[in-house]
Design an enzyme around this catalytic site. Sequence first.
Site, short mmCIF file in Angstrom:
data_model
loop_
_atom_site.label_atom_id
_atom_site.label_comp_id
_atom_site.label_asym_id
_atom_site.label_seq_id
_atom_site.Cartn_x
_atom_site.Cartn_y
_atom_site.Cartn_z
N ALA A 212 35.70 -11.95 19.63
CA ALA A 212 34.84 -12.89 18.93
C ALA A 212 33.73 -13.52 19.57
O ALA A 212 34.20 -13.69 21.10
CB ALA A 212 35.55 -13.98 18.41
N THR A 214 31.19 -16.11 18.12
CA THR A 214 31.14 -17.56 17.45
C THR A 214 32.20 -17.40 16.43
O THR A 214 32.17 -18.52 15.81
CB THR A 214 29.70 -17.66 16.93
N ASP A 272 18.26 -13.57 19.04
CA ASP A 272 18.95 -12.15 18.31
C ASP A 272 18.02 -11.24 17.86
O ASP A 272 17.74 -11.08 16.64
CB ASP A 272 20.08 -12.53 17.47
#
Length: 523
Positions: A212, A214, A272
Amino acid sequence: MNLIIFKIDNESGGIKVIKLTVRIDNILDSDPEYMLINSALAHKYDILPGQLIEISPFNIGLKVYTSDKYPENTVGISGKLAKEHGIQKGNEIVLKELTSENLIHLIHKKMKGEVLQEEEIDAIFESIDKNLMHPTQIAVLMSLFQVQGLTLEETTSVAKAIINNSQILNIKKKPVVDKHSIGGIAGNRITPIMVPILAASGLTIPKVSTRAITSPAGTIDAVELLMPCELTLEEMTEVVDTTGGCIVSGETVGLADVSDKIIAVLEKVKIDPKEFMVASIIAKKIAAGSEYVLIDLPTGKGAKVVHRENAQQVGSLFISLAYALKIKLDCIISPGDRPIGSMIGPALEAKDALQILTDQGGSADLMRKALSLSGIILEAHNLCPRGYGFEYAEDILRSGKALQKFKEIVIAQGGDGNIKVNDIPQAPYIDTIEAKSDGVVYAIDSAPISTIARQAGAPSDKTAGVVLKVKRGDRFKKGDVLFEIHSSTESKLTSAVKLATSDFEPIDMEKMILDIIRGPKEL
């Protein structure tokens, strides 16, 4: 022991040559991108801790650690690095200050809005792979990718550059398939269900997954409670050749890890770039030997992709890039406005997936999604008639073939094939969140649920998380339990409960009035 020659320009413009002896220092194996030198030596020649130094003739970059206790005539490097780059006894290695004029030129070229050529993009990614590009330069370049975007030709070149600088998994058994979800949805743990279904059907699926970033749990955070996932590339290959499938950590297999170096920078600067993301995903699948990939694009409030139109655009980019790289690929747009499954958090999601494999208990929507995606892949490979993929996948699951294949994979990866749901650890502290009034569940927001689970300690606390007790459309009465919060520590549980009972509303109640737009009080 290896001999190193350390070259540094002195004040008069000449070259000072210092001979240092290499020590293979296992303490650096956790940080192989660093070397260790004496603090006084570093001070004498103005070498700063963290400074990036180029190593010739191997053309790699290493950052500097310093220590007062390290001998002045010694430089420490990791055994992992020495093995990877063939540094052997007797080698003469030159350390020199990193120069990056060509890389800066390419950054400026992109800054002007010009198109980067394939060989230029390949040079950039080769430099990143060898640690010859400073993280600040990577951040600037990726920011330009985000703001200006990339052409399809540039995106294709990025994917090729990632593949060119990656190890390639050589799988014997064909066809090789894979799936990838853009992520961001709580409880979306379909991988440990899909992999054994597809492998049991005769397809090969070498699944490389992540932890993971976030969310309350990544695939590896959950699956490592069921089996070891930190395999080497050689171990992964053996597992896949033996069982037809695997679920392993991308951190240890080293496929397309140049991409991971960039992603580590992107996480720090919170950007991103869309085209890089797509190129990275497809390049990793090609490096893993995949001939077909199914991309899952969860879409809606709380997902990474919010609007259906944006999902269509991302899907089209995936399709175009896959065509350019000659790999078969389909995309689906799935609901991303609510959690998938009722259990959120590493141990809880592991239990949910194993329960589905064992007796088809667990979360019904999680099982439906896993069967739906498996069915699309099965249909794409003509293992069943078009439109019957779900039923074919369901038959593999309910017949016990998927569970048997799962056990084979667990054993091959070094785990206990007889693992049961009750073997997975459970949190010692649990509290409930109750309804304050009668009502109907209008929506369950994935993002706040994830935040509460993380506040409880997930994913580092494996047992922490949230268990939903209602779903959209359910009627409830005042005092009914809406969800449970689990944690291994009382303090974190208290903190998560406080968050859940504040104005933070993860569960929306059905309302006749959604909002009021007020006009002026006086005319």
